[in-house]
Design a protein around this motif. Structure first.
Motif, PDB file in Angstrom:
ATOM      1  N   HIS A  16       0.858  -1.190   0.000  1.00 51.09           N
ATOM      2  CA  HIS A  16       0.000   0.000   0.000  1.00 51.09           C
ATOM      3  C   HIS A  16       0.890   1.235   0.000  1.00 51.09           C
ATOM      4  CE1 HIS A  16      -4.029  -1.591   0.637  1.00 51.09           C
ATOM      5  NE2 HIS A  16      -3.467  -2.520   1.379  1.00 51.09           N
ATOM      6  N   PHE A  17       0.519   2.225  -0.814  1.00 51.49           N
ATOM      7  CA  PHE A  17       1.226   3.498  -0.836  1.00 51.49           C
ATOM      8  C   PHE A  17       0.194   4.601  -0.999  1.00 51.49           C
ATOM      9  CE2 PHE A  17       4.573   6.269  -3.142  1.00 51.49           C
ATOM     10  CZ  PHE A  17       4.853   6.951  -1.971  1.00 51.49           C
ATOM     11  N   PRO A  18      -0.475   4.964   0.113  1.00 49.34           N
ATOM     12  CA  PRO A  18      -1.522   5.994   0.027  1.00 49.34           C
ATOM     13  C   PRO A  18      -0.942   7.332  -0.415  1.00 49.34           C
ATOM     14  CG  PRO A  18      -1.093   5.386   2.310  1.00 49.34           C
ATOM     15  CD  PRO A  18      -0.245   4.499   1.456  1.00 49.34           C
ATOM     16  N   GLY A 131     -11.021   6.443  -4.278  1.00 45.94           N
ATOM     17  CA  GLY A 131     -10.774   5.201  -3.546  1.00 45.94           C
ATOM     18  C   GLY A 131      -9.497   4.524  -4.001  1.00 45.94           C
ATOM     19  N   GLU A 132      -9.295   3.333  -3.492  1.00 41.61           N
ATOM     20  CA  GLU A 132      -8.086   2.567  -3.783  1.00 41.61           C
ATOM     21  C   GLU A 132      -8.101   2.036  -5.209  1.00 41.61           C
ATOM     22  OE1 GLU A 132      -5.841  -1.468  -2.141  1.00 41.61           O
ATOM     23  OE2 GLU A 132      -7.375  -0.515  -0.896  1.00 41.61           O
ATOM     24  N   VAL A 150       0.857   7.660 -11.563  1.00 39.85           N
ATOM     25  CA  VAL A 150      -0.365   7.816 -12.361  1.00 39.85           C
ATOM     26  C   VAL A 150      -1.646   7.579 -11.582  1.00 39.85           C
ATOM     27  CG1 VAL A 150       0.783   7.292 -14.553  1.00 39.85           C
ATOM     28  CG2 VAL A 150      -0.358   5.457 -13.288  1.00 39.85           C
ATOM     29  N   GLY A 151      -1.541   7.011 -10.378  1.00 42.02           N
ATOM     30  CA  GLY A 151      -2.762   6.856  -9.595  1.00 42.02           C
ATOM     31  C   GLY A 151      -2.914   5.587  -8.801  1.00 42.02           C
ATOM     32  N   PHE A 152      -2.058   4.612  -8.985  1.00 39.24           N
ATOM     33  CA  PHE A 152      -2.154   3.394  -8.174  1.00 39.24           C
ATOM     34  C   PHE A 152      -1.719   3.713  -6.752  1.00 39.24           C
ATOM     35  CE2 PHE A 152      -1.592   1.438 -12.411  1.00 39.24           C
ATOM     36  CZ  PHE A 152      -2.679   0.579 -12.408  1.00 39.24           C
TER      37      PHE A 152
END
Length: 193
Positions: A16-18, A131-132, A150-152
């Motif tokens: 995870h990389f918020p 969201g994720e 890019v958004g992940f």
């Protein structure tokens, strides 16, 4: 077809990389089902996992069913997009999905196929998805920085990838020269400091 042939292989841990946080590892709670559009029912969930990512093509045909709606509202069903899914063709369905999907993913069929980077960027920019978004499939450590830009914000790495090495990838560069989903590029005055 058996359940195991319809479940995509992935690490037991998710990276995870918020957007405003630090990278970390967490247990993978999601099965990734590769079922076809023609298959009616969801797989029986095994191995302690109670959540399943279904193909978007399957969702298109089955999202109206009462049990699917109920499981989605309970956070048990998310959607994954194939590299060749045209999400702009299904704008209305994606907009509706934003209200109920707890997780979306974009699939990399092979590491050198970058179409799923565009899917993540479209979800963040055009659809304003907050969201994720998870990268799934043939996800290598080499793709993490580009994916994060890019958004992940989560990654289901290919099983042979080393998670300890993956965590270190986000510390490699302290300066960005392009705008990203996460932040604006580093300004010139910061570069000369």
């Amino acid at each position: 077809m058996s359940l195991t042939t319809n479940i995509m292989a992935t690490h037991e841990q998710i990276l995870h990389f918020p957007k405003d946080g630090k990278p970390s590892l967490a247990a993978n709670e999601w099965l990734i089902w590769s079922g076809s559009q023609d298959e009616g029912s969801l797989p029986d969930l095994e191995h302690g996992k109670k959540k399943v990512l279904v193909p978007f093509t399957w969702w298109i045909s089955h999202h109206h069913e009462a049990d699917i709606q109920a499981k989605t509202k309970n956070g048990q069903i998310g959607v994954w997009f194939a590299a060749d899914d045209d999400i702009l063709k299904h704008t209305e369905l994606v907009e509706q999905g934003k209200q109920v999907w707890p997780l979306v993913a974009a699939h990399f069929p092979i590491f050198r196929d970058g179409r799923s980077f565009s899917t993540a960027a479209l979800l963040r920019d055009r659809f304003q998805w907050t969201g994720e978004i998870r990268a799934i499939g043939d996800v290598l450590i080499d793709q993490l920085l580009q994916g994060a830009r890019v958004g992940f914000d989560s990654f289901a790495l290919r099983p042979d990838q080393k998670t300890d090495v993956a965590l270190k990838q986000f510390d490699l560069f302290s300066v960005t020269t392009q705008n990203t989903w996460r932040s604006q590029r580093t300004t010139r005055s910061m570069l000369s400091a």
